[in-house]
Design a protein around this motif. Sequence first.
Motif, PDB file in Angstrom:
ATOM      1  N   PRO A   9       0.838  -1.203   0.000  1.00 54.60           N
ATOM      2  CA  PRO A   9       0.000   0.000   0.000  1.00 54.60           C
ATOM      3  C   PRO A   9       0.872   1.252   0.000  1.00 54.60           C
ATOM      4  O   PRO A   9       1.895   1.307   0.693  1.00 54.60           O
ATOM      5  CB  PRO A   9      -0.798  -0.111   1.306  1.00 54.60           C
ATOM      6  CG  PRO A   9      -0.600  -1.520   1.778  1.00 54.60           C
ATOM      7  CD  PRO A   9       0.734  -1.943   1.256  1.00 54.60           C
ATOM      8  N   ILE A  45      -0.660  -0.657  -4.258  1.00 56.54           N
ATOM      9  CA  ILE A  45      -1.966  -0.022  -4.055  1.00 56.54           C
ATOM     10  C   ILE A  45      -1.752   1.481  -3.927  1.00 56.54           C
ATOM     11  O   ILE A  45      -1.084   1.945  -3.002  1.00 56.54           O
ATOM     12  CB  ILE A  45      -2.660  -0.545  -2.782  1.00 56.54           C
ATOM     13  CG1 ILE A  45      -2.642  -2.074  -2.736  1.00 56.54           C
ATOM     14  CG2 ILE A  45      -4.092  -0.011  -2.708  1.00 56.54           C
ATOM     15  CD1 ILE A  45      -3.396  -2.758  -3.825  1.00 56.54           C
ATOM     16  N   ASP A  47      -3.252   4.666  -2.829  1.00 54.27           N
ATOM     17  CA  ASP A  47      -4.368   5.098  -1.979  1.00 54.27           C
ATOM     18  C   ASP A  47      -4.660   6.587  -2.163  1.00 54.27           C
ATOM     19  O   ASP A  47      -4.551   7.375  -1.235  1.00 54.27           O
ATOM     20  CB  ASP A  47      -4.042   4.787  -0.516  1.00 54.27           C
ATOM     21  CG  ASP A  47      -5.220   5.009   0.408  1.00 54.27           C
ATOM     22  OD1 ASP A  47      -6.365   5.090  -0.083  1.00 54.27           O
ATOM     23  OD2 ASP A  47      -5.005   5.112   1.632  1.00 54.27           O
ATOM     24  N   GLY A  82      -6.465  -0.123   1.710  1.00 54.11           N
ATOM     25  CA  GLY A  82      -5.403  -0.580   0.820  1.00 54.11           C
ATOM     26  C   GLY A  82      -5.024  -2.025   1.079  1.00 54.11           C
ATOM     27  O   GLY A  82      -4.836  -2.814   0.139  1.00 54.11           O
ATOM     28  N   TYR A 307     -13.501   0.635  -0.795  1.00 51.56           N
ATOM     29  CA  TYR A 307     -12.696   1.466  -1.696  1.00 51.56           C
ATOM     30  C   TYR A 307     -13.334   1.441  -3.079  1.00 51.56           C
ATOM     31  O   TYR A 307     -14.186   0.606  -3.378  1.00 51.56           O
ATOM     32  CB  TYR A 307     -11.257   0.925  -1.770  1.00 51.56           C
ATOM     33  CG  TYR A 307     -11.187  -0.524  -2.177  1.00 51.56           C
ATOM     34  CD1 TYR A 307     -11.157  -0.912  -3.529  1.00 51.56           C
ATOM     35  CD2 TYR A 307     -11.166  -1.540  -1.221  1.00 51.56           C
ATOM     36  CE1 TYR A 307     -11.126  -2.238  -3.896  1.00 51.56           C
ATOM     37  CE2 TYR A 307     -11.126  -2.881  -1.590  1.00 51.56           C
ATOM     38  CZ  TYR A 307     -11.112  -3.215  -2.931  1.00 51.56           C
ATOM     39  OH  TYR A 307     -11.084  -4.540  -3.297  1.00 51.56           O
TER      40      TYR A 307
END
Length: 313
Positions: A9, A45, A47, A82, A307
Amino acid sequence: MKTMCLIVPCYNEEPTVPLFFDTVEKVFADNRDTFSDINHEYLFINDGSSDGTLAEFRKLHERFPETVHYISFSRNFGKEAGLAAGLQHATGDYIAVMDVDLQDPPQLLPKMLTTLESGDYDCVGTMREDRKGEPPIRSFFSRSFYALINRISKVQIIPNARDYRLMTRQMVDAILELPEYNRFSKGIFNWVGFRTTYLKFENAPRAAGETHWSFWQLFNYSIEAIVDFSDVPLKIATFLGSLLSFISVISIFIVIIRKIIWGNSVGGWASMVTIMLFIGGVQLFCLGIIGNYIGKIYLETKHRPQYIVQEKK
């Protein structure tokens, strides 16, 4: 041949992404014998970063389309979102969770893999030996948090444990069976059980950039962890309410007896106001605890996604 997927993440980590990738690749290159039967891949990921983090992901994907993959959110949803996205999209036999700032040493990956392949464990976690370089006040509150949550929760969390860990596919599948919106990963990792061992390492500074966790954010995160994994605060509110009710009944009898014997009631408005303020404060405190739990229920019942993916490669 088995596959290892590294979930990473990231939030505004433009300078650290290439450093992380080069460092991890060197670890795999220097330990070819250990990873001879392992294909590895990355799942970054994004974010909701506002810098060039996504651009770095695109560059790496263009260079290594079979090895580097990424998911980009439509906005910042938080680290827990994430991690959830990474676990839900990760493929492979072994899944690792790592921070991109290199405070999670990639040099531990060979030993983590060897430990898992021995068949004695389902998860190899990591923990810091100390908290060198961290502000004393933050270290104090961190120790206090672990002591508190381990006392009031049935799920025991290892102090100084990191999210950095390598897990089997079976353990990850078990984690994915928990669809809750409010998540505290350290607690979830322990709640699902499985055989887990921990490797210790010395605390290291970030490879680049600055931490995005403020003291207030960490404090709120700890409150969420307590609410997610313990109902003791509700029991405290119940106990305080019962205790004050009992004291109030005793006080009523004292006032009545004093009136009968001495012919006057309790004198002094100051003491009365103080008692009223105290009881009112306790009531608001208890309402705050209950409200926190109700707020969590409210978020869960909305069934909103954790998300929203804007781009995926």
